[in-house]
Design an enzyme around this catalytic site. Sequence first.
Site, short mmCIF file in Angstrom:
data_model
loop_
_atom_site.label_atom_id
_atom_site.label_comp_id
_atom_site.label_asym_id
_atom_site.label_seq_id
_atom_site.Cartn_x
_atom_site.Cartn_y
_atom_site.Cartn_z
N TYR A 92 3.85 -3.88 2.62
CA TYR A 92 4.02 -4.74 1.45
C TYR A 92 3.27 -6.05 1.67
O TYR A 92 2.64 -6.57 0.75
CB TYR A 92 5.51 -4.99 1.19
CG TYR A 92 6.23 -3.74 0.73
CD1 TYR A 92 6.25 -3.40 -0.62
CD2 TYR A 92 6.87 -2.91 1.64
CE1 TYR A 92 6.90 -2.24 -1.04
CE2 TYR A 92 7.52 -1.75 1.21
CZ TYR A 92 7.52 -1.43 -0.12
OH TYR A 92 8.16 -0.28 -0.55
N ASN A 115 6.32 0.96 -10.68
CA ASN A 115 5.14 1.79 -10.91
C ASN A 115 5.53 2.99 -11.79
O ASN A 115 6.30 3.84 -11.36
CB ASN A 115 4.60 2.28 -9.55
CG ASN A 115 3.49 3.28 -9.67
OD1 ASN A 115 2.93 3.52 -10.73
ND2 ASN A 115 3.15 3.90 -8.55
N CYS A 123 2.16 4.63 -4.62
CA CYS A 123 3.10 3.65 -4.08
C CYS A 123 3.84 4.20 -2.86
O CYS A 123 4.38 3.43 -2.07
CB CYS A 123 4.07 3.19 -5.15
SG CYS A 123 5.01 4.50 -5.95
N HIS A 124 3.82 5.52 -2.68
CA HIS A 124 4.48 6.11 -1.50
C HIS A 124 3.77 5.73 -0.21
O HIS A 124 4.33 5.85 0.86
CB HIS A 124 4.56 7.64 -1.64
CG HIS A 124 3.24 8.32 -1.73
ND1 HIS A 124 2.54 8.42 -2.93
CD2 HIS A 124 2.46 8.91 -0.78
CE1 HIS A 124 1.40 9.05 -2.71
NE2 HIS A 124 1.33 9.36 -1.42
N GLU A 150 0.28 14.17 3.85
CA GLU A 150 -0.99 13.46 3.97
C GLU A 150 -1.39 13.24 5.43
O GLU A 150 -2.47 12.73 5.70
CB GLU A 150 -0.95 12.12 3.24
CG GLU A 150 -0.92 12.25 1.72
CD GLU A 150 -1.08 10.91 1.02
OE1 GLU A 150 -1.41 9.90 1.67
OE2 GLU A 150 -0.87 10.88 -0.22
#
Length: 154
Positions: A92, A115, A123-124, A150
């Site tokens: 953040y 979002n 945003c993850h 990912e």
Amino acid sequence: MNICFYETSLGKIGIAEHDGSITNLYFENDPLPQHATNQETPLLAEASRQLSRYLAGELKEFTLPLCPKGTPFMQQVWKVLCEIPYGKTSTYKQVAIKVGNEKAVRAVGMANNRNPIPIFIPCHRVIGSNGALIGFRGGLAVKQNLLSMEGTGG
């Protein structure tokens, strides 16, 4: 606004579009807009195809017209989120620095929370400074699943 629901490895997901742009993504327990028409459009079909390919590990970057509604600050944060590469995370604070105000960590968190198009606007990929998973509208288990898929481990 048109909305269509798709079964995914994350559960049932609704994708909405208005005037040729993706505007919202809804998880199973999200409240839905009253004014939406449940109808698949070519854009929604393409968004579903890209989401399926992403969840299968075959697609790393979405090529969809996105039009999230929010304040200018939120828009700025969401633009920075879209710059976080697949397989990487940011904190953040790092996002706050990129938007020009390192003290705006809480405001960045609020923009992340608001979002309207999670996953497509990733945003993850934003985590706490200590590496902790913090908040995600789809739930922390979904966030962990996305990050693991990912290759970031979360």
